[in-house]
Design a protein around this motif. Structure first.
Motif, PDB file in Angstrom:
ATOM      1  N   HIS A 168       6.307 -18.953  16.400  1.00 30.31           N
ATOM      2  CA  HIS A 168       6.521 -20.020  15.428  1.00 30.31           C
ATOM      3  C   HIS A 168       5.251 -20.455  14.694  1.00 30.31           C
ATOM      4  O   HIS A 168       5.334 -21.249  13.761  1.00 30.31           O
ATOM      5  CB  HIS A 168       7.099 -21.260  16.134  1.00 30.31           C
ATOM      6  N   THR A 169       4.101 -19.979  15.117  1.00 27.28           N
ATOM      7  CA  THR A 169       2.842 -20.577  14.674  1.00 27.28           C
ATOM      8  C   THR A 169       2.704 -20.632  13.158  1.00 27.28           C
ATOM      9  O   THR A 169       2.401 -21.693  12.589  1.00 27.28           O
ATOM     10  CB  THR A 169       1.643 -19.825  15.290  1.00 27.28           C
ATOM     11  N   PHE A 170       2.918 -19.533  12.473  1.00 33.74           N
ATOM     12  CA  PHE A 170       2.681 -19.522  11.023  1.00 33.74           C
ATOM     13  C   PHE A 170       3.738 -20.323  10.265  1.00 33.74           C
ATOM     14  O   PHE A 170       3.427 -20.923   9.231  1.00 33.74           O
ATOM     15  CB  PHE A 170       2.589 -18.075  10.512  1.00 33.74           C
ATOM     16  N   ASP A 171       4.947 -20.367  10.777  1.00 32.99           N
ATOM     17  CA  ASP A 171       5.957 -21.235  10.168  1.00 32.99           C
ATOM     18  C   ASP A 171       5.547 -22.699  10.290  1.00 32.99           C
ATOM     19  O   ASP A 171       5.688 -23.491   9.346  1.00 32.99           O
ATOM     20  CB  ASP A 171       7.321 -21.022  10.822  1.00 32.99           C
ATOM     21  N   ILE A 172       5.033 -23.066  11.447  1.00 35.04           N
ATOM     22  CA  ILE A 172       4.595 -24.449  11.667  1.00 35.04           C
ATOM     23  C   ILE A 172       3.443 -24.802  10.741  1.00 35.04           C
ATOM     24  O   ILE A 172       3.415 -25.892  10.147  1.00 35.04           O
ATOM     25  CB  ILE A 172       4.206 -24.653  13.149  1.00 35.04           C
ATOM     26  N   LEU A 173       2.482 -23.907  10.601  1.00 33.00           N
ATOM     27  CA  LEU A 173       1.356 -24.173   9.704  1.00 33.00           C
ATOM     28  C   LEU A 173       1.845 -24.413   8.282  1.00 33.00           C
ATOM     29  O   LEU A 173       1.346 -25.299   7.572  1.00 33.00           O
ATOM     30  CB  LEU A 173       0.372 -23.003   9.728  1.00 33.00           C
ATOM     31  N   THR A 174       2.823 -23.642   7.852  1.00 32.76           N
ATOM     32  CA  THR A 174       3.381 -23.822   6.513  1.00 32.76           C
ATOM     33  C   THR A 174       4.039 -25.187   6.384  1.00 32.76           C
ATOM     34  O   THR A 174       3.827 -25.905   5.399  1.00 32.76           O
ATOM     35  CB  THR A 174       4.401 -22.713   6.216  1.00 32.76           C
ATOM     36  N   GLU A 175       4.821 -25.568   7.365  1.00 29.02           N
ATOM     37  CA  GLU A 175       5.502 -26.869   7.333  1.00 29.02           C
ATOM     38  C   GLU A 175       4.516 -28.027   7.298  1.00 29.02           C
ATOM     39  O   GLU A 175       4.789 -29.069   6.693  1.00 29.02           O
ATOM     40  CB  GLU A 175       6.409 -26.995   8.562  1.00 29.02           C
ATOM     41  N   LEU A 176       3.359 -27.860   7.933  1.00 23.55           N
ATOM     42  CA  LEU A 176       2.363 -28.923   7.999  1.00 23.55           C
ATOM     43  C   LEU A 176       1.412 -28.921   6.801  1.00 23.55           C
ATOM     44  O   LEU A 176       0.509 -29.752   6.723  1.00 23.55           O
ATOM     45  CB  LEU A 176       1.565 -28.811   9.301  1.00 23.55           C
ATOM     46  N   GLY A 177       1.608 -27.995   5.879  1.00 23.06           N
ATOM     47  CA  GLY A 177       0.795 -27.982   4.664  1.00 23.06           C
ATOM     48  C   GLY A 177      -0.576 -27.360   4.824  1.00 23.06           C
ATOM     49  O   GLY A 177      -1.463 -27.581   3.979  1.00 23.06           O
ATOM     50  N   ILE A 178      -0.791 -26.568   5.871  1.00 24.70           N
ATOM     51  CA  ILE A 178      -2.058 -25.860   6.029  1.00 24.70           C
ATOM     52  C   ILE A 178      -2.173 -24.813   4.928  1.00 24.70           C
ATOM     53  O   ILE A 178      -1.242 -24.044   4.691  1.00 24.70           O
ATOM     54  CB  ILE A 178      -2.140 -25.198   7.420  1.00 24.70           C
ATOM     55  N   SER A 179      -3.310 -24.768   4.258  1.00 26.06           N
ATOM     56  CA  SER A 179      -3.425 -23.899   3.085  1.00 26.06           C
ATOM     57  C   SER A 179      -4.111 -22.569   3.370  1.00 26.06           C
ATOM     58  O   SER A 179      -4.002 -21.641   2.577  1.00 26.06           O
ATOM     59  CB  SER A 179      -4.166 -24.620   1.954  1.00 26.06           C
ATOM     60  N   TYR A 180      -4.841 -22.475   4.490  1.00 28.06           N
ATOM     61  CA  TYR A 180      -5.400 -21.172   4.837  1.00 28.06           C
ATOM     62  C   TYR A 180      -5.486 -21.025   6.348  1.00 28.06           C
ATOM     63  O   TYR A 180      -5.588 -21.999   7.093  1.00 28.06           O
ATOM     64  CB  TYR A 180      -6.762 -20.937   4.180  1.00 28.06           C
ATOM     65  N   THR A 181      -5.405 -19.767   6.780  1.00 27.33           N
ATOM     66  CA  THR A 181      -5.496 -19.427   8.191  1.00 27.33           C
ATOM     67  C   THR A 181      -6.659 -18.475   8.414  1.00 27.33           C
ATOM     68  O   THR A 181      -7.005 -17.679   7.536  1.00 27.33           O
ATOM     69  CB  THR A 181      -4.194 -18.775   8.685  1.00 27.33           C
ATOM     70  N   LEU A 182      -7.237 -18.535   9.610  1.00 26.57           N
ATOM     71  CA  LEU A 182      -8.302 -17.624  10.027  1.00 26.57           C
ATOM     72  C   LEU A 182      -7.817 -16.669  11.103  1.00 26.57           C
ATOM     73  O   LEU A 182      -8.612 -15.954  11.704  1.00 26.57           O
ATOM     74  CB  LEU A 182      -9.500 -18.426  10.557  1.00 26.57           C
ATOM     75  N   ASP A 183      -6.517 -16.640  11.348  1.00 26.58           N
ATOM     76  CA  ASP A 183      -5.949 -15.955  12.503  1.00 26.58           C
ATOM     77  C   ASP A 183      -5.447 -14.544  12.229  1.00 26.58           C
ATOM     78  O   ASP A 183      -4.742 -13.976  13.059  1.00 26.58           O
ATOM     79  CB  ASP A 183      -4.812 -16.801  13.084  1.00 26.58           C
ATOM     80  N   LEU A 184      -5.812 -13.976  11.099  1.00 23.95           N
ATOM     81  CA  LEU A 184      -5.427 -12.602  10.787  1.00 23.95           C
ATOM     82  C   LEU A 184      -6.715 -11.811  10.562  1.00 23.95           C
ATOM     83  O   LEU A 184      -7.615 -12.261   9.855  1.00 23.95           O
ATOM     84  CB  LEU A 184      -4.527 -12.552   9.552  1.00 23.95           C
ATOM     85  N   PHE A 185      -6.793 -10.622  11.131  1.00 27.73           N
ATOM     86  CA  PHE A 185      -8.073  -9.924  11.234  1.00 27.73           C
ATOM     87  C   PHE A 185      -8.024  -8.519  10.619  1.00 27.73           C
ATOM     88  O   PHE A 185      -8.757  -7.626  11.034  1.00 27.73           O
ATOM     89  CB  PHE A 185      -8.486  -9.846  12.710  1.00 27.73           C
ATOM     90  N   ASP A 186      -7.183  -8.365   9.598  1.00 20.66           N
ATOM     91  CA  ASP A 186      -6.912  -7.012   9.109  1.00 20.66           C
ATOM     92  C   ASP A 186      -7.605  -6.657   7.799  1.00 20.66           C
ATOM     93  O   ASP A 186      -7.392  -5.561   7.279  1.00 20.66           O
ATOM     94  CB  ASP A 186      -5.399  -6.820   8.953  1.00 20.66           C
TER      95      ASP A 186
END
Length: 304
Positions: A168-186
């Protein structure tokens, strides 16, 4: 413990091959956007148990590991701040919100200097693994709110505590209005996630030059860690002539702030400063610039 339903997992990154990769141009013709990420973390001596991962490798109380990490907040961070000040470096702090309560004077060091505060969960001993959706969302929401109140501005970015996740993590970040993530390493460049995640951008946070992975897990000597960083930056500056790249340097004051390693940090900052093809920024600066200058590009993304 909640079980993971693999049928509900979605892949947040764009599919391969990338069909419409945008050309990235950084300010002032820079080839690389450089940002530094001190992980300013709070580790509990007796955290709540997690059903998936134990917090400490030794039986409680694991005094050895707890105090070794506490060294960063009591000693190492001050050495790091001195070097950042000397070279005029301002980046983004990957912050456990509990630091705002337990070590507010440490967080103040960065706030006073204009550093960005991004959310790294509440405690680094409270993982996302095994949490229900509601519990995970509450944890992230409360941590972001605490950091925003302390720093005086909304939280834009997120790095999962101890790099732990659920479906659920990325769906939750979207719902909370987070605009960028550091959790993808590709990749070595920013990109927009799949459309279900709105305008969320991935900003590179490169574990291969993380001091924990290099110095602690892999046991590199400081000289070889410095060489790895220089080679990494040099190569991306070369490739950045065609399209801008990112160097995101993850650090931990309890490691890089030790007497035997802090000289490496100083050499790294000096090396960055001597180049005229590097834009020194925050992770938020990078995400905003990318979003503003590559409007509409999904780099081949399709709805998951």
């Amino acid at each position: 413990m909640t079980s993971m339903d693999s049928s509900r997992l979605t892949w947040p990154v764009a599919p391969w091959p990338v069909s419409d990769r945008p050309t990235i141009r950084w300010p002032n013709g820079a080839r690389v956007a450089f940002w530094v990420a001190p992980n300013v973390e709070f580790y509990e001596i007796s955290p709540p148990s997690n059903p998936v991962r134990a917090a400490w490798p030794r039986p409680a109380p694991d005094i050895l590991n707890v105090t070794a990490r506490d060294y960063g907040n009591r000693v190492g961070v001050w050495r790091c701040i001195d070097i950042f000040d000397r070279y005029g470096i301002v980046g983004s702090v990957s912050l456990n919100s509990a630091m705002c309560r337990h070590f507010p004077h440490v967080v103040d060091l960065f706030v006073e200097r204009g550093w960005e505060l991004l959310c790294h969960g509440d405690y680094n001993t409270r993982y996302l693994f095994g949490r229900s959706r509601e519990d995970e969302k509450a944890l992230i929401k409360n941590a972001c709110a605490e950091i925003a109140e302390f720093g005086g501005r909304p939280v834009e970015g997120f790095l999962a505590p101890a790099l732990t996740y659920t479906e659920h993590t990325f769906d939750i970040l979207t719902e909370l209005g987070i605009s960028y993530t550091l959790d993808l390493f590709d990749r070595d460049e920013p990109y927009r996630l799949s459309p279900r995640y709105g305008e969320m951008v991935s900003v590179p946070y490169q574990v291969e030059i993380n001091d924990f992975h290099a110095l602690t897990a892999q046991g590199l000597a400081g000289e070889f860690y410095l060489r790895r960083f220089r080679n990494h930056l040099d190569r991306l500056c070369l490739e950045g002539e065609q399209s801008g790249r990112v160097v995101g340097l993850p650090l931990h004051p309890y490691i890089i702030g030790q007497p035997q390693y802090v000289w490496v940090l100083e050499e790294m900052m000096a090396y960055v400063r001597q180049r005229d093809d590097v834009w020194i920024a925050t992770a938020g600066d990078i995400a905003r610039h990318f979003r503003a200058t590559t409007a509409g590009s999904r780099q081949g993304a399709t709805q998951s």
